[in-house]
Design a protein around this motif. Sequence first.
Motif, PDB file in Angstrom:
ATOM      1  N   ARG A   1       0.834  -1.191   0.000  1.00 22.72           N
ATOM      2  CA  ARG A   1       0.000   0.000   0.000  1.00 22.72           C
ATOM      3  C   ARG A   1       0.873   1.246   0.000  1.00 22.72           C
ATOM      4  O   ARG A   1       1.961   1.248   0.587  1.00 22.72           O
TER       5      ARG A   1
ATOM      6  N   PRO B   1     -12.601  11.707   3.955  1.00 22.58           N
ATOM      7  CA  PRO B   1     -11.348  11.816   3.177  1.00 22.58           C
ATOM      8  C   PRO B   1     -10.947  13.255   2.856  1.00 22.58           C
ATOM      9  O   PRO B   1      -9.767  13.613   3.053  1.00 22.58           O
TER      10      PRO B   1
ATOM     11  N   THR C   1      -3.207  10.922   8.851  1.00 24.50           N
ATOM     12  CA  THR C   1      -3.764  10.057   7.806  1.00 24.50           C
ATOM     13  C   THR C   1      -4.281   8.750   8.383  1.00 24.50           C
ATOM     14  O   THR C   1      -5.399   8.308   8.069  1.00 24.50           O
TER      15      THR C   1
ATOM     16  N   GLN D   1      -8.201   7.488   8.507  1.00 28.77           N
ATOM     17  CA  GLN D   1      -8.592   6.219   7.900  1.00 28.77           C
ATOM     18  C   GLN D   1      -9.373   5.356   8.885  1.00 28.77           C
ATOM     19  O   GLN D   1     -10.362   4.719   8.522  1.00 28.77           O
ATOM     20  N   ARG D   2      -8.942   5.356  10.129  1.00 28.86           N
ATOM     21  CA  ARG D   2      -9.663   4.593  11.153  1.00 28.86           C
ATOM     22  C   ARG D   2     -11.053   5.185  11.393  1.00 28.86           C
ATOM     23  O   ARG D   2     -12.038   4.456  11.551  1.00 28.86           O
TER      24      ARG D   2
ATOM     25  N   GLU E   1     -12.782   6.867   9.225  1.00 25.83           N
ATOM     26  CA  GLU E   1     -13.587   6.572   8.032  1.00 25.83           C
ATOM     27  C   GLU E   1     -14.129   5.152   8.070  1.00 25.83           C
ATOM     28  O   GLU E   1     -15.306   4.913   7.782  1.00 25.83           O
ATOM     29  N   ARG E   2     -13.275   4.182   8.446  1.00 22.23           N
ATOM     30  CA  ARG E   2     -13.740   2.798   8.522  1.00 22.23           C
ATOM     31  C   ARG E   2     -14.807   2.625   9.600  1.00 22.23           C
ATOM     32  O   ARG E   2     -15.807   1.924   9.401  1.00 22.23           O
TER      33      ARG E   2
END
Length: 242
Positions: free
Chosen positions: A4, A165, A222, A226-227, A229-230
Motif C-alpha cells: 500500500r 477523506p 492520515t 482512515q480509522r 472513516e472505517r
Amino acid sequence: MPLRPLTVCAILAFAGGLVVASFAGFREFLPGLLEGALVTIEITLGGCILAVIAAFLAAMAKMYGPWPLRWLAVIYIEIFRGTSALVQLFWLFFVLPVLGITLEPLTVAILALGLNVGAYGAEVVRGAVASISRSQWEATVALNMSRAQALRRIILPQAVVAMIPPWGNLFIELLKATALVSLITISDLAFRAQQMNATTYRTVEIFTIVLVIYLAIAMLITLAMQRVERAAARGLARGRLQ
C-alpha cells in the motif's frame, strides 16, 4: 501482494528516521525540535477542532439558515477562502490590537488557521450534504420528520462518511500551514529550526529532522482519519441493516 502507498510512506519515514538518527548533531537538535513539535501539534489540534465547528455552522447556515445567517456564512467563506492565510494571521495579530482587541499569539494562530481551513471545510460539508439523494429527503418527509431531525438522523450520518477523506486532506494542509505561525513569534517547530540554523549553520541536519517530524505527524493524521472513516462506514452499514 503489492504494498500500500501508506505502507511505503511508513517505510520511507522509518528509513528517514534512521538516517536522521545517524547525524552527528541528532541528540543536540532533537530535544529543542520536539518541544517545537509539541507546539505545532497543539496548534494543529486546536485549529482542526475550530475548523470542523466553523465548517458545520457555516454550511448549515448557508444551506438552511434565514437570509441574514446565509449572508454571514457566505461572507465568512469567501473572505477566508479568497485571502491568504498569512495575511489573515497578520491581520488578527497586528490589526486587532489597533482596534482594542489583544489576543495571545497561540490563540491568534488557532483562530487564523482554524477559520481559514473551516471556510474550505464548509464547502466540503455542503457538497457532502447536497450529494445525498432526494429520495432520502422524501423518506424523512414521509416519516413526518422535521428538517433538523432529518439532518441529524438520516442525512448527516450518510454525508459524514463522504466528508472524512477531504477533511483528512484539510487537516494535513492545516498542519503544514502551522509553519506560518513562526512569523508571529510562536516557538513552533519551524521557529525552533530557524533559530538553530541561525546559530549553528547545520542546515542539512536541522531541516532533515524537521522534514521527518512533519512527515510523521502527517502520517498519524492520515492513519487516524482512515480509522475514523472505517468506523463511520461500519456504523452506517449497521444502521442500514437494522
